[in-house]
Design an enzyme around this catalytic site. Structure first.
Site, short mmCIF file in Angstrom:
data_model
loop_
_atom_site.label_atom_id
_atom_site.label_comp_id
_atom_site.label_asym_id
_atom_site.label_seq_id
_atom_site.Cartn_x
_atom_site.Cartn_y
_atom_site.Cartn_z
N GLY A 222 -1.79 -1.81 6.39
CA GLY A 222 -0.44 -2.32 6.58
C GLY A 222 0.51 -2.22 5.40
N ASP A 223 0.01 -1.76 4.24
CA ASP A 223 0.91 -1.72 3.08
C ASP A 223 0.47 -0.67 2.07
OD1 ASP A 223 3.11 -2.44 1.59
OD2 ASP A 223 2.19 -4.20 0.68
N LEU A 224 0.21 0.55 2.56
CA LEU A 224 -0.18 1.62 1.64
C LEU A 224 1.07 2.18 0.97
CD1 LEU A 224 -2.97 3.38 3.72
CD2 LEU A 224 -3.26 1.93 1.70
#
Length: 370
Positions: A222-224
């Site tokens: 969800g937050d690369l």
């Protein structure tokens, strides 16, 4: 980059370095020889060295007040890190507390009624954030492969009782929740940016939300983003460096979502630092599809999903900067180029942007990086 169901209810921890060092000693039984604060969004992080020689290094992670009330969620995130590390991914792992636990709920101050924060000590991973390198096609392809590989192994093999906590229905950072931005858009003021975000939200409601049920579901990191992926150079060539991923950080935005969300998020954040942002998507997509080819419906939603992530990042940052003006510089990192890229995407148009992405990805069919 975490934020709960309501951006206004959390309290970001504000411990000093001495307090943080005492916390490491008291909770984990380690003597700190060196400590410094690390930038963060909602949580508080410290880089810690615990011995003068041969230095063991860690990140002390102090979770914001709201997420600290969800121990199952933090448990799931931490267990996922441990699982990925065991599967060969460069993921942090926790140093256990003196009681043998992976985390501990601790008071954030000595005054009565002080907020309580969940505290973990995670291994420190070496490497350079992608934000600090000039990205090339090779590392963009690798990041695409990474995004697909992480979601695939988590979704197919990760099992733990706490995993149900990753169903985070109203989580503001889940890409399905772009329509929730309506309540925070006031933070932009009345300008051309406000208008384009409204356009993104309306198109998202009309064209993406009805198709969600046709996308393949999975667990998303969800937050690369460009600060959460570390790399090191695996070649001596300065003209054409070859990079490999050496660290995957910050699992606080993990939730159930869809495979196509992860590639859209990765594309958006890789665009931020690129001198040629519209070309980025094809290289990331090619890497992703080398592991998990997208369906026609998923490909068709990619432009609006990338636009939706830009809108999330820019709107929530503007809103949060109003609440925490002292952290404005870090909160608005993405905004420095993000607005320009979002506006350009809409000026160029979906058809032309997709043509660039898909033709670039198609070229990899004939030449895959070594």
């Amino acid at each position: 980059m975490s934020s709960g169901n309501d951006c206004q209810t959390l309290t970001k921890p504000a411990l000093g370095e001495r307090e943080a060092a005492e916390l490491v000693d008291r909770v984990f039984g380690l003597k700190v020889s060196w400590i410094r604060s690390l930038p963060s969004y909602d949580d508080q992080n410290f880089h810690v060295r615990v011995s003068a020689e041969g230095a063991d290094e860690y990140v002390l992670k102090i979770t914001n007040s709201e997420d600290s009330q969800e121990p199952d969620l933090i448990e799931a995130q931490t267990q996922a890190m441990m699982f990925l590390s065991a599967e060969g991914f460069p993921s942090p792992t926790p140093y256990l507390t003196k009681d043998g636990n992976i985390m501990s709920l601790e008071s954030g101050g000595t005054r009565p009624g002080s907020k309580k924060y969940m505290v973990r000590l995670l291994t420190y991973l070496p490497g350079t954030p992608v934000a600090k390198i000039i990205t090339n096609a090779q590392i963009l392809y690798e990041i695409g492969r990474l995004a697909a590989s992480v979601d695939k192994v988590l979704s197919e093999k990760f099992q733990h009782p706490s995993v149900k906590s990753l169903h985070r229905g109203q989580f503001i950072w889940n890409l399905a929740n772009v329509p929730l931005l309506d309540q925070y858009i006031y933070a932009l003021g009345q300008n051309k940016y406000h208008a384009v975000v409204e356009q993104v939200i309306e198109q998202f409601k009309g064209k993406v939300i009805p198709k969600l049920s046709s996308f393949r579901a999975c667990i998303n990191h969800g937050d690369l983003n460009d600060h959460n992926i570390l790399v090191d150079s695996s070649s001596a060539s300065l003209e054409n460096p070859q990079y490999r991923v050496s660290g995957i950080l910050d699992f606080s935005d993990m939730s159930y979502g869809y495979y196509v969300f992860e590639v859209a998020i990765a594309i958006m954040y890789m665009m931020i630092e690129s001198p040629d942002p519209l070309s980025v998507g094809g290289h990331v997509l090619a890497g992703f599809e080398s592991v998990l080819p997208l369906t026609a419906e998923e490909r068709g939603a990619l432009f609006l999903l990338v636009s939706g992530r830009f809108a999330q990042s820019l709107v929530i940052a503007a809103h949060t900067a109003l609440l925490y003006p002292e952290n404005k510089e870090y909160l608005t990192i993405t905004a420095k180029t993000g607005w320009k890229h979002l506006m350009t995407m809409f000026e160029v148009g979906q058809e032309a942007v997709e043509k660039t992405w898909f033709e670039t990805a198609q070229a990899y069919t004939y030449h895959v990086p070594a």
